[in-house]
Design an enzyme around this catalytic site. Sequence first.
Site, PDB file in Angstrom:
ATOM      1  N   ASP A  11       0.878  -1.169   0.000  1.00  0.00           N
ATOM      2  CA  ASP A  11       0.000   0.000   0.000  1.00  0.00           C
ATOM      3  C   ASP A  11       0.919   1.223   0.000  1.00  0.00           C
ATOM      4  O   ASP A  11       2.124   1.117   0.274  1.00  0.00           O
ATOM      5  CB  ASP A  11      -0.861  -0.039   1.278  1.00  0.00           C
ATOM      6  CG  ASP A  11      -1.511   1.288   1.595  1.00  0.00           C
ATOM      7  OD1 ASP A  11      -2.213   1.823   0.710  1.00  0.00           O
ATOM      8  OD2 ASP A  11      -1.283   1.803   2.702  1.00  0.00           O
ATOM      9  N   ASP A  13      -0.188   5.144   0.882  1.00  0.00           N
ATOM     10  CA  ASP A  13      -0.432   6.179   1.895  1.00  0.00           C
ATOM     11  C   ASP A  13      -0.561   5.577   3.288  1.00  0.00           C
ATOM     12  O   ASP A  13      -1.434   4.757   3.530  1.00  0.00           O
ATOM     13  CB  ASP A  13      -1.676   6.976   1.510  1.00  0.00           C
ATOM     14  CG  ASP A  13      -1.442   7.784   0.242  1.00  0.00           C
ATOM     15  OD1 ASP A  13      -2.204   7.621  -0.715  1.00  0.00           O
ATOM     16  OD2 ASP A  13      -0.442   8.527   0.195  1.00  0.00           O
ATOM     17  N   THR A 130      -4.541   6.088  -4.068  1.00  0.00           N
ATOM     18  CA  THR A 130      -4.175   7.440  -4.518  1.00  0.00           C
ATOM     19  C   THR A 130      -4.022   7.446  -6.034  1.00  0.00           C
ATOM     20  O   THR A 130      -4.110   6.416  -6.698  1.00  0.00           O
ATOM     21  CB  THR A 130      -2.885   7.925  -3.820  1.00  0.00           C
ATOM     22  OG1 THR A 130      -2.757   9.327  -4.031  1.00  0.00           O
ATOM     23  CG2 THR A 130      -1.650   7.224  -4.349  1.00  0.00           C
TER      24      THR A 130
HETATM   25  C1  XBP Z   1      -5.097   6.386   0.763  1.00  0.00           C
HETATM   26  C2  XBP Z   1      -6.230   7.138   0.180  1.00  0.00           C
HETATM   27  C3  XBP Z   1      -5.952   8.232  -0.830  1.00  0.00           C
HETATM   28  C4  XBP Z   1      -5.191   9.387  -0.174  1.00  0.00           C
HETATM   29  C5  XBP Z   1      -5.365  10.674  -0.953  1.00  0.00           C
HETATM   30  O1  XBP Z   1      -4.559   5.598  -0.271  1.00  0.00           O
HETATM   31  O2  XBP Z   1      -7.366   6.819   0.470  1.00  0.00           O
HETATM   32  O3  XBP Z   1      -7.208   8.699  -1.274  1.00  0.00           O
HETATM   33  O4  XBP Z   1      -5.722   9.617   1.128  1.00  0.00           O
HETATM   34  O5  XBP Z   1      -4.887  10.502  -2.266  1.00  0.00           O
HETATM   35  P1  XBP Z   1      -3.793   4.170   0.061  1.00  0.00           P
HETATM   36  P2  XBP Z   1      -5.815  10.977  -3.511  1.00  0.00           P
HETATM   37  O6  XBP Z   1      -4.659   3.104  -0.558  1.00  0.00           O
HETATM   38  O7  XBP Z   1      -2.446   4.306  -0.598  1.00  0.00           O
HETATM   39  O8  XBP Z   1      -3.693   4.048   1.572  1.00  0.00           O
HETATM   40  O9  XBP Z   1      -6.268  12.379  -3.199  1.00  0.00           O
HETATM   41  O10 XBP Z   1      -4.887  10.896  -4.709  1.00  0.00           O
HETATM   42  O11 XBP Z   1      -6.950   9.984  -3.555  1.00  0.00           O
HETATM   43 MG    MG Z   2      -2.957   3.267   3.229  1.00  0.00          MG
END
Ligand code: XBP
Ligand code: MG
Length: 264
Positions: A11, A13, A130
């Site tokens: 993953d 973020d 993201t």
């Molecule tokens: C986490 C998310 C993303 C980010 C924001 O992604 O839910 O939406 O918070 O990025 P991950 P965007 O699956 O990597 O934990 O504004 O590009 O959506």
């Molecule tokens: Mg994440």
Amino acid sequence: MDSMNRALIFDVDGTLADTERHGHRVAFNLAFAHCGLEWSWGEALYGKLLAISGGKQRIRHYIDHYHPPVSDQFRGKEGLDELVSRVHAEKTRRYVDLAKRGEIPFRPGVLRLINESAEAGFRLAIATTTSRQSIEALLQSVPERDLFSRFEVIATADEVGRLKPHPDLYDHVLDAMEVSPDQVVAIEDSENGLLAALSAGIRTLVTVNSYTEGSDFQGAMAVVDHLGEPGNPCLLLGGDGTSFGECVRARDLVGWLDRENNRH
Ligand code: XBP
Ligand code: MG
């Protein structure tokens, strides 16, 4: 099983880097100001909004449930869709700037584990909610590591219809790599992410962060505070008690997969 059919899916973020509190959240607020919106997402409110995967979906959820001031020109479905797209495009520009300036550091042990993976027989992939621009900027923020070439597949919100906790992103990676879920380990940070990986049949290690600690990680192979570095040991917080010593090493994950597969 041929070792090169093993995969480690990261993953982004909260897992590769602690991107939310001082990265995405700051970028959202800069975008709101740029777009003339009197909206501001403090750290506590953002923690609540993180339950909604996807930046665009998070903005729309905020409009629908928190009723912030929206000028009449954006009223109606088309108007709101246009507003959400415009704000999210600006937010992504701001986030990419932050990442390119090196203001979003990778979490402990992430770069070490990526380096160890090939020798341990793990192919690498990313499954993230993201956008592609955001993950590309983050990977390019450590050019000396040439991270891009290490990941065979990078699945982002741009490739699938349903975001986490749906399994679509992980299913997309499994299909693209032609690997069986029982030869894969996912590394996640959130409940949505864990649910997505488990729904795809993938065993999952959770590394918590300040936004996700204390969440329900039922079903995780193990829960640790981070992946660990020599001198900065990880702490086992839960799961099946897999002992990692001071660091989660690629060979630990291989051993765990083999034990689990031999058990069943
Ligand atoms: C986490 C998310 C993303 C980010 C924001 O992604 O839910 O939406 O918070 O990025 P991950 P965007 O699956 O990597 O934990 O504004 O590009 O959506
Ligand atoms: Mg994440």
